[in-house]
Scaffold this motif. Structure first.
Motif, short mmCIF file in Angstrom:
data_model
loop_
_atom_site.label_atom_id
_atom_site.label_comp_id
_atom_site.label_asym_id
_atom_site.label_seq_id
_atom_site.Cartn_x
_atom_site.Cartn_y
_atom_site.Cartn_z
N GLN A 339 0.55 -0.95 0.09
CA GLN A 339 0.05 -0.23 0.24
C GLN A 339 0.85 1.84 -0.07
OE1 GLN A 339 -3.25 -0.08 -1.19
NE2 GLN A 339 -2.58 -1.91 -1.06
N ASP A 341 3.08 4.22 -2.19
CA ASP A 341 2.54 4.79 -3.21
C ASP A 341 2.86 3.55 -5.20
OD1 ASP A 341 2.42 6.24 -5.47
OD2 ASP A 341 3.44 7.72 -5.03
N ALA A 343 3.47 4.43 -7.74
CA ALA A 343 4.11 4.95 -8.81
C ALA A 343 5.19 5.31 -7.72
CB ALA A 343 3.21 6.33 -9.20
N ARG A 345 8.30 5.20 -10.32
CA ARG A 345 9.58 5.11 -10.65
C ARG A 345 9.25 6.49 -11.84
NH1 ARG A 345 9.89 -0.20 -14.97
NH2 ARG A 345 7.85 -0.05 -14.94
N SER B 125 -2.33 12.39 -7.13
CA SER B 125 -1.99 10.65 -5.81
C SER B 125 0.06 11.07 -5.47
CB SER B 125 -1.85 9.80 -7.10
OG SER B 125 -1.47 9.86 -7.88
N PRO B 126 0.60 11.55 -5.82
CA PRO B 126 1.96 11.90 -5.09
C PRO B 126 2.53 12.58 -3.53
CG PRO B 126 1.92 13.05 -7.31
CD PRO B 126 0.20 12.55 -7.26
N PHE B 129 -0.32 10.17 -1.76
CA PHE B 129 0.69 9.26 -0.89
C PHE B 129 1.73 9.27 -0.25
CE2 PHE B 129 -1.18 6.37 -4.24
CZ PHE B 129 -1.81 5.58 -3.82
N GLN B 138 -3.07 3.67 5.03
CA GLN B 138 -3.05 3.79 4.30
C GLN B 138 -4.17 4.44 3.51
OE1 GLN B 138 -4.38 -0.83 2.87
NE2 GLN B 138 -3.04 -1.22 5.14
N ARG B 140 -6.51 3.29 -0.25
CA ARG B 140 -7.10 2.81 -1.26
C ARG B 140 -7.95 3.27 -2.31
NH1 ARG B 140 -5.99 -3.89 -0.62
NH2 ARG B 140 -4.56 -3.80 1.40
N PHE B 141 -7.88 2.75 -3.08
CA PHE B 141 -8.01 3.47 -4.37
C PHE B 141 -9.28 2.60 -5.46
CE2 PHE B 141 -4.85 2.91 -7.33
CZ PHE B 141 -4.25 3.41 -6.94
N ARG B 229 4.26 7.65 -12.40
CA ARG B 229 3.17 8.20 -12.01
C ARG B 229 2.87 8.71 -13.67
NH1 ARG B 229 0.27 9.39 -8.77
NH2 ARG B 229 2.85 8.67 -6.89
#
Lengths: 446, 446
Positions: A339, A341, A343, A345, B125-126, B129, B138, B140-141, B229
């Motif tokens: 859980q 991120d 992403a 890289r 999201s960056p 997270f 956590q 979750r999506f 990403r």
């Protein structure tokens, strides 16, 4: 699970997880290879490094698809069963015994086990789960049903809030292949021989064609879906041995196709599980399952229906499910499973010339001499090759329907822009990607 | 996550998990209802009782699909954000703000969050997270992409040992419905109006028909599949507004169908993500996705391809994904998640007369006067009603092809035994189940 207890819920630091494989054939070697090749990913996700430290084999000298380090292989089960360092085991031997005794012994002493052995799970899961509960261990068995198609995880975790009341499945690839060949005009005997030649069917195919393999899988699926034990003996089974070309022809006349369908139904507090040849409507999702593929459709209150499909067998596919179960055990025993991120890289955005696809291009043109050649020339100059071309006359001129071979997306876009700029072009042309598993040269124009 | 830290990895005892819902519309009410209705199951699986204790709404007086207890609803976000008892939250408000600030604030202070907000996840999201990592929480999506189809869990957990290099998807039900209606002969405008009438399309359908909704979902899927990403701006998007009946007709001539296809490709370390109308081969799994359904095909090293399909939208379907994520968070924070014996109860084996199915019955008979009436009579005496009957002459007599309406499996079996015993019957009759979503009266005989 000593390593997990020892670690408790403390901070995640990379820790070795020693793993034993019971059996090191095609699947075992593939599990080892995947654990090595995806070791960095798994460590990033779980904080753990999964290492195969022992593997039980019958013959130390046999050549292996992915060779283990020296000292890993052993022919002595007791060496593994008594090894206090082993944290997790994967049972990949098959057969009810001695596999069952080994798994029981490991679970009893708290070693979690992943198994790909559907007969063992279908026939003996009550005692296996009882041993797991006593030992405080997990027993996971995704690979028992449809290899890498994650139907057990989906049923147990993703559909936790849904009461699934019906499971429909094509869960045996051999019979699906045989029936597909019969659809293409072969007799049962010819189709079975072809399946054997391609390695889809064993020399002795009775487990597949009798429906016994599908029945074991449906028993497991029904047990998980309905939360109640369904044994293989509870499944009403009919095989495909009696399917004749006349049945396939009648199905076709009804716009249907003959499939070996497993069906588990929960109604009024009772379970009905059966496997047998059935006529499947061509518009039904199961009709689209071709060749040796499998599919499982789950119907429930909150989800209507969800269908999962993919290859239902294969060494690497089965190994993928085994490794996912191993990682899930590690992940559910500590904090933060998978859980982070997702992403992790950076990737460049691909250049449009690096991405290839076949395209359908439609151009409306003045019907003048040479226009077809000019359109074709604009494609050729970008290296876009034409697989099919149909020209229809219209009141205003002509419509060209062009299907290209696979070509760089950027090349097609430049060609289409050039065609749009031609004086003969009446309307902006259309370019649509073509998604097909067949070569575009096989496409018809009806 | 105070409750989890407090509990550590000790023995599992039933403990209340106080949950906050940010938003209590159709999805929020459905989440609450599912948590109440499946509360016993969840407690058995996780040792925890998930309770909605706070819910943020704009209007306290509005009527709710599933009414919360007194004192649960509030219009004051600070009451929830500052509530130290809250262990988990589900964000079901939609929109980038204030939803984004609320989620960030919860994650920062260690409250795990489940969100159904695809624009929020696709765009931010960056930072989300990063906040989750700082807070030890956590995020979750699952519900962001294709509602109850568990593609995120499958990608992150089941395919952990597979490098997925291609994702193909039909991830917008509205456009798939519109294109299906065009396939049936409607214009784009007529099809869109029908989608709006049935509630599949909004009054302002631009997010769907422009491809923007599909692009956000493909950005999320590509990010998870490739571990990198991909923002919505990185997706090459074309909508369906320019699809005309001529394109649909040309597709049909090529034995293809027009679909809005999302395609994410990882090649040579670069990503290409695009959404646009494409021609899909009728033999391709994506061609079978009809109406407002969605499907996602994942292609990778160890799995070849796995396809998941189902309803891609809907309140209860979305709620099912949200609840599964809540349970997964609870389960991955302590021992033994969902890994008890799945068979927790006993079920009777259903009586064959309680299970109903349509059947195809084939009988070869002597072509004597009255034989058809006798066969029909053996069906009628068991209450099996005939939907279609075709009689073909053969050298030996006649073949009867009968498709029955849905009937008890036991009744059909008894009829067939009686028919087999008739002196006019030349060969043992065949009875095959019919699997169809259409009524059998709609079947053809070609």
């Amino acid at each position: 699970m000593q390593f997990l207890r020892r670690l408790g819920c403390g901070p995640v630091t990379p820790v070795d997880v020693p793993i034993a494989l019971l059996g090191y054939g095609t699947v075992g070697a593939a599990v080892h290879r995947l654990l090595v090749e995806t070791g960095d990913d798994i460590e990033r996700l779980t904080g753990r490094r999964l290492r195969v430290t022992r593997a039980l084999v019958r013959d130390l000298a046999k050549e292996r698809g992915f060779a283990p380090e020296d000292g890993v292989l052993t022919t002595d089960a007791e060496e593994i069963l008594g090894d206090g360092e082993i944290a997790l085991a994967a049972e990949l031997m098959g057969g009810l015994e001695p596999a069952g005794s080994y798994v029981l012994s490991l679970l009893e002493r708290g070693v979690s086990v992943v198994t790909a052995n559907k007969q063992l799970v279908a026939h003996r899961s009550p005692e296996l789960f009882a041993a797991a509960a006593r030992g405080g261990a997990q027993l996971r068995f995704e690979a028992c049903v449809c290899a890498a198609i994650p139907v057990i995880k989906v049923l147990r975790e993703a559909l936790v809030a849904t009461h699934v009341h019906r499971v429909l499945g094509i869960v045996n690839g051999t019979t699906n292949f045989v029936l597909g060949e019969m659809e293409a005009g072969r007799t049962y005997e010819e189709a079975l021989a072809e399946a054997q030649r391609l390695g889809y069917a064993e020399a002795d195919p009775v487990d597949d064609v009798s429906g016994a393999d599908a029945a074991a899988k449906m028993a497991i699926l029904a047990s998980v879906a309905f939360g109640a034990r369904v044994a293989p003996e509870d499944v009403e089974v009919e095989g495909i041995e009696a399917v004749r070309p006349e049945h396939v022809a009648a199905a076709r006349a009804l716009e249907m196709t003959v499939k070996l369908v497993g069906q588990a139904t929960l109604a009024n507090g009772a379970a009905d599980v059966r496997v047998g040849p059935a006529l499947v409507d061509r518009h039904h999702p199961l009709a689209a399952v071709e060749g040796a593929f499998n599919a499982v459709m789950l119907q429930g209150d909150a989800i209507r229906e969800i269908t999962l499909s993919g290859p239902g067998a294969g060494g690497i596919e089965t190994a993928s499910a085994v490794v996912a179960d191993l990682v899930s055990i590690v992940g559910t025993s500590g904090p933060g499973f998978l859980q982070d991120d997702p992403a992790r890289r950076s990737l460049a955005r691909a250049d449009a010339d690096a991405i290839r696809s076949p395209f359908y291009v439609r151009v409306d043109v003045d019907d003048r001499p040479g226009v077809l050649a000019r359109v074709a020339g604009q494609l050729a100059v970008e290296g876009v090759s034409v697989a099919r071309l149909v020209q229809n006359q219209t009141d205003a001129g002509a419509t060209l329907h062009i299907v290209t071979h696979e070509a760089p997306v950027g090349s097609v876009a430049r060609s289409v822009r050039a065609i749009a700029a031609m004086p003969e072009t009446l309307e902006p042309p259309t370019a649509l990607r073509v998604v097909s598993d067949r070569g575009v040269e096989e496409l018809g124009w009806t």
